[in-house]
Design an enzyme around this catalytic site. Sequence first.
Site, PDB file in Angstrom:
ATOM      1  N   SER A 115       2.888   4.797  12.222  1.00  0.00           N
ATOM      2  CA  SER A 115       4.498   2.951  11.874  1.00  0.00           C
ATOM      3  C   SER A 115       4.813   3.060  13.154  1.00  0.00           C
ATOM      4  O   SER A 115       5.736   4.151  13.649  1.00  0.00           O
ATOM      5  CB  SER A 115       4.609   3.434  10.306  1.00  0.00           C
ATOM      6  OG  SER A 115       5.229   2.478  10.635  1.00  0.00           O
ATOM      7  N   TYR A 164       9.088   7.563   3.015  1.00  0.00           N
ATOM      8  CA  TYR A 164       8.355   7.457   3.901  1.00  0.00           C
ATOM      9  C   TYR A 164       8.190   7.150   5.690  1.00  0.00           C
ATOM     10  O   TYR A 164       7.203   7.980   5.894  1.00  0.00           O
ATOM     11  CB  TYR A 164       7.952   5.634   3.478  1.00  0.00           C
ATOM     12  CG  TYR A 164       6.638   5.303   4.050  1.00  0.00           C
ATOM     13  CD1 TYR A 164       5.297   5.323   3.504  1.00  0.00           C
ATOM     14  CD2 TYR A 164       6.902   3.956   5.242  1.00  0.00           C
ATOM     15  CE1 TYR A 164       4.547   4.439   4.576  1.00  0.00           C
ATOM     16  CE2 TYR A 164       5.931   3.254   6.180  1.00  0.00           C
ATOM     17  CZ  TYR A 164       4.499   4.007   5.347  1.00  0.00           C
ATOM     18  OH  TYR A 164       3.373   3.370   6.614  1.00  0.00           O
ATOM     19  N   LYS A 210       6.147   9.595   7.838  1.00  0.00           N
ATOM     20  CA  LYS A 210       4.946   9.501   9.075  1.00  0.00           C
ATOM     21  C   LYS A 210       5.901  10.553  10.191  1.00  0.00           C
ATOM     22  O   LYS A 210       4.248  11.063  11.100  1.00  0.00           O
ATOM     23  CB  LYS A 210       5.687   8.375   9.365  1.00  0.00           C
ATOM     24  CG  LYS A 210       4.463   7.190   8.128  1.00  0.00           C
ATOM     25  CD  LYS A 210       3.288   7.162   8.726  1.00  0.00           C
ATOM     26  CE  LYS A 210       1.794   6.651   7.187  1.00  0.00           C
ATOM     27  NZ  LYS A 210       0.949   7.318   7.209  1.00  0.00           N
TER      28      LYS A 210
HETATM   29  P1  NAD Z   1      -3.735   1.783   1.205  1.00  0.00           P
HETATM   30  O1  NAD Z   1      -2.781   1.946   0.153  1.00  0.00           O
HETATM   31  O2  NAD Z   1      -4.043   0.405   0.722  1.00  0.00           O
HETATM   32  O3  NAD Z   1      -4.291   2.111   1.627  1.00  0.00           O
HETATM   33  C1  NAD Z   1      -4.176   3.901   1.365  1.00  0.00           C
HETATM   34  C2  NAD Z   1      -6.152   4.354   0.602  1.00  0.00           C
HETATM   35  O4  NAD Z   1      -5.271   5.952   1.018  1.00  0.00           O
HETATM   36  C3  NAD Z   1      -5.238   4.146  -0.535  1.00  0.00           C
HETATM   37  O5  NAD Z   1      -6.811   3.429  -1.218  1.00  0.00           O
HETATM   38  C4  NAD Z   1      -4.904   5.059  -1.669  1.00  0.00           C
HETATM   39  O6  NAD Z   1      -5.774   5.189  -2.937  1.00  0.00           O
HETATM   40  C5  NAD Z   1      -6.020   6.527  -0.601  1.00  0.00           C
HETATM   41  N1  NAD Z   1      -4.869   7.885  -1.144  1.00  0.00           N
HETATM   42  C6  NAD Z   1      -3.634   7.938  -1.355  1.00  0.00           C
HETATM   43  N2  NAD Z   1      -3.493   8.881  -1.616  1.00  0.00           N
HETATM   44  C7  NAD Z   1      -4.689   9.571  -1.440  1.00  0.00           C
HETATM   45  C8  NAD Z   1      -4.667  11.219  -1.319  1.00  0.00           C
HETATM   46  N3  NAD Z   1      -3.716  11.939  -1.544  1.00  0.00           N
HETATM   47  N4  NAD Z   1      -6.271  10.840  -1.427  1.00  0.00           N
HETATM   48  C9  NAD Z   1      -7.339  10.713  -0.879  1.00  0.00           C
HETATM   49  N5  NAD Z   1      -6.946   9.061  -1.148  1.00  0.00           N
HETATM   50  C10 NAD Z   1      -5.289   8.524  -1.527  1.00  0.00           C
HETATM   51  O7  NAD Z   1      -2.574   1.737   2.117  1.00  0.00           O
HETATM   52  P2  NAD Z   1      -2.603  -0.019   3.827  1.00  0.00           P
HETATM   53  O8  NAD Z   1      -2.204  -0.761   4.298  1.00  0.00           O
HETATM   54  O9  NAD Z   1      -4.294   0.489   4.348  1.00  0.00           O
HETATM   55  O10 NAD Z   1      -2.244   1.924   4.570  1.00  0.00           O
HETATM   56  C11 NAD Z   1      -3.340   2.723   5.214  1.00  0.00           C
HETATM   57  C12 NAD Z   1      -2.346   3.727   6.264  1.00  0.00           C
HETATM   58  O11 NAD Z   1      -1.512   3.038   7.050  1.00  0.00           O
HETATM   59  C13 NAD Z   1      -1.178   4.473   4.895  1.00  0.00           C
HETATM   60  O12 NAD Z   1      -0.538   5.671   5.676  1.00  0.00           O
HETATM   61  C14 NAD Z   1       0.270   3.668   5.812  1.00  0.00           C
HETATM   62  O13 NAD Z   1       1.345   4.588   5.448  1.00  0.00           O
HETATM   63  C15 NAD Z   1      -0.302   3.092   7.318  1.00  0.00           C
HETATM   64  N6  NAD Z   1      -0.081   2.412   7.737  1.00  0.00           N
HETATM   65  C16 NAD Z   1       0.321   0.782   6.725  1.00  0.00           C
HETATM   66  C17 NAD Z   1       1.008  -0.215   7.382  1.00  0.00           C
HETATM   67  C18 NAD Z   1       0.943  -1.549   6.411  1.00  0.00           C
HETATM   68  O14 NAD Z   1       1.884  -2.363   6.448  1.00  0.00           O
HETATM   69  N7  NAD Z   1      -0.124  -2.021   5.496  1.00  0.00           N
HETATM   70  C19 NAD Z   1       1.950  -0.117   8.040  1.00  0.00           C
HETATM   71  C20 NAD Z   1       2.377   1.351   9.166  1.00  0.00           C
HETATM   72  C21 NAD Z   1       1.186   2.312   8.201  1.00  0.00           C
HETATM   73  N1  UFG Z   2      10.688 -10.208   3.422  1.00  0.00           N
HETATM   74  C1  UFG Z   2      11.352 -11.181   2.798  1.00  0.00           C
HETATM   75  N2  UFG Z   2      10.913 -11.244   1.682  1.00  0.00           N
HETATM   76  C2  UFG Z   2      10.058 -10.579   1.062  1.00  0.00           C
HETATM   77  C3  UFG Z   2       9.228  -9.569   1.545  1.00  0.00           C
HETATM   78  C4  UFG Z   2       9.990  -9.255   3.080  1.00  0.00           C
HETATM   79  O1  UFG Z   2      12.141 -12.282   3.342  1.00  0.00           O
HETATM   80  O2  UFG Z   2      10.013 -11.150  -0.294  1.00  0.00           O
HETATM   81  C5  UFG Z   2      10.895 -10.151   5.279  1.00  0.00           C
HETATM   82  C6  UFG Z   2      11.600  -8.567   5.009  1.00  0.00           C
HETATM   83  O3  UFG Z   2      13.175  -8.808   5.148  1.00  0.00           O
HETATM   84  C7  UFG Z   2      11.055  -8.500   6.502  1.00  0.00           C
HETATM   85  C8  UFG Z   2      10.319  -9.203   6.773  1.00  0.00           C
HETATM   86  O4  UFG Z   2       9.672  -9.661   5.678  1.00  0.00           O
HETATM   87  O5  UFG Z   2      12.144  -8.575   7.088  1.00  0.00           O
HETATM   88  C9  UFG Z   2       8.502  -8.333   6.595  1.00  0.00           C
HETATM   89  O6  UFG Z   2       8.316  -7.212   5.731  1.00  0.00           O
HETATM   90  P1  UFG Z   2       7.620  -6.523   4.902  1.00  0.00           P
HETATM   91  O7  UFG Z   2       7.802  -5.703   4.121  1.00  0.00           O
HETATM   92  O8  UFG Z   2       6.327  -7.574   5.111  1.00  0.00           O
HETATM   93  O9  UFG Z   2       6.979  -5.165   6.286  1.00  0.00           O
HETATM   94  P2  UFG Z   2       8.361  -4.325   7.070  1.00  0.00           P
HETATM   95  O10 UFG Z   2       8.447  -4.693   8.219  1.00  0.00           O
HETATM   96  O11 UFG Z   2       9.884  -3.888   6.112  1.00  0.00           O
HETATM   97  O12 UFG Z   2       7.727  -2.974   6.652  1.00  0.00           O
HETATM   98  C10 UFG Z   2       5.896  -2.688   7.285  1.00  0.00           C
HETATM   99  C11 UFG Z   2       5.443  -1.639   6.655  1.00  0.00           C
HETATM  100  C12 UFG Z   2       5.824  -0.264   7.119  1.00  0.00           C
HETATM  101  C13 UFG Z   2       5.798  -0.664   8.104  1.00  0.00           C
HETATM  102  C14 UFG Z   2       6.899  -1.289   9.510  1.00  0.00           C
HETATM  103  C15 UFG Z   2       6.466  -1.320  10.834  1.00  0.00           C
HETATM  104  O13 UFG Z   2       5.783  -2.803   4.756  1.00  0.00           O
HETATM  105  O14 UFG Z   2       5.424   0.606   6.311  1.00  0.00           O
HETATM  106  O15 UFG Z   2       6.218  -2.654   8.326  1.00  0.00           O
HETATM  107  O16 UFG Z   2       4.931  -1.042  10.616  1.00  0.00           O
HETATM  108  F1  UFG Z   2       7.271   1.418   8.369  1.00  0.00           F
END
Ligand code: NAD
Ligand code: UFG
Length: 341
Positions: A129, A154, A158
């Site tokens: 991330s 979190y 990472k």
């Molecule tokens: P998500 O929660 O939709 O997907 C994660 C999946 O992993 C889920 O289906 C959950 O059931 C499964 N899981 C969790 N723990 C587990 C375990 N111990 N064993 C088996 N399965 C398990 O999240 P996502 O948005 O698809 O994110 C996927 C990955 O990308 C995560 O590692 C997350 O941290 C990373 N990531 C996401 C974002 C974002 O904004 N969505 C940003 C940066 C990084």
């Molecule tokens: N925001 C609002 N109102 C809301 C939700 C979010 O104004 O109800 C704003 C936040 O303040 C931020 C922007 O929308 O400025 C995006 O917020 P998100 O929560 O959607 O995303 P973040 O940038 O906080 O974080 C995301 C993921 C993290 C990851 C990060 C960088 O949730 O896991 O992007 O990849 F680490």
Amino acid sequence: MNRQLNSILVTGGAGYIGVHTLVQLLEAGYEVIAVDNLANSSIEAVRRAENIAGKRATSYIGDIRDADFLDQVFARHAIDVVIHFAGLKAVGESAQQPLAYYDNNVCGTVTLCRKMLKYGVRRIIFSSSATVYGSDAPVPYLETMPRGKPANPYGATKAIIEQLLTDISGASPDWSVVLLRYFNPIGAHPSGLLGDAPSGIPNNLLPYLTQVAVGKLAQLTVFGGDYDTQDGTCERDYLHVMDLADAHVKALQALTDVGVHIYNIGTGKALSVLEIINTFTAVTGQAIPYTIGPRRAGDLPVFWADAGKARKELNWQASRSLEQMLADAWRWQQQNPEGYP
Ligand code: NAD
Ligand code: UFG
């Protein structure tokens, strides 16, 4: 397609990013083995992905911290590559429940890597991330910058996993490790069949906004209107989840080289919260009632990716527009107001 790397284990394959990647992998002709404990997802997502691709994956419901379970999976399949999505991802929750996050994310990855060593699997793509750059890094973020101080547990998990995989690669030079640092994935599969389905009240901007638009939530609070940005609201690098899924297929090619390869996966452009709201209304015709509230603890004013390395080395770049991201997110929300059945 790199035919030498055919059999792909996808952990977290039922999750938001995992299931979109599953579609792309199946469509590209890979054999996919999906593992998920369904802690934050539904097996229905995998079924839909298979229907879209017209091909089947082999799915296992189980936990990556369960060594016996992983033994069964690795013993049954000659896996070439692991794409490792599984983990917990709610920033706020991680501050309340740090043990759950270290246990799931870090211990889960340790168990997974042990099994990779045992069964001779040496290639992994990990979902990292942008948060690993920490709060003091200059923008845009560049892969050559050092990791910064994690803002929350979190983010710490990472950074620890990045270091763990780097240390494994140092000790075992035959490993290929790709660390993909995602920026802000939004949007959904254009069919409206797959999308972000957070349980409870969403933390992230897009699911919150679409739930307001569909009438499930009354109004959106914009967290802070007094940042030193163009319109006073925070700016992020939003990319389409389908582009992010494509990046994983492209990253498979980088796994032919040993060592650790780090890539930012973003568009290279920052957009404000108000730009997202206004474009959503322009694209969908849905007005979003919102108020400007106080800043959310831990939010950075602005960050975006320098995405040049992924473009040069992976031949990947984000191609879908903000309008597509928002139209697809809205289609998913309208067709699935309660998420997956
Ligand atoms: P998500 O929660 O939709 O997907 C994660 C999946 O992993 C889920 O289906 C959950 O059931 C499964 N899981 C969790 N723990 C587990 C375990 N111990 N064993 C088996 N399965 C398990 O999240 P996502 O948005 O698809 O994110 C996927 C990955 O990308 C995560 O590692 C997350 O941290 C990373 N990531 C996401 C974002 C974002 O904004 N969505 C940003 C940066 C990084
Ligand atoms: N925001 C609002 N109102 C809301 C939700 C979010 O104004 O109800 C704003 C936040 O303040 C931020 C922007 O929308 O400025 C995006 O917020 P998100 O929560 O959607 O995303 P973040 O940038 O906080 O974080 C995301 C993921 C993290 C990851 C990060 C960088 O949730 O896991 O992007 O990849 F680490």
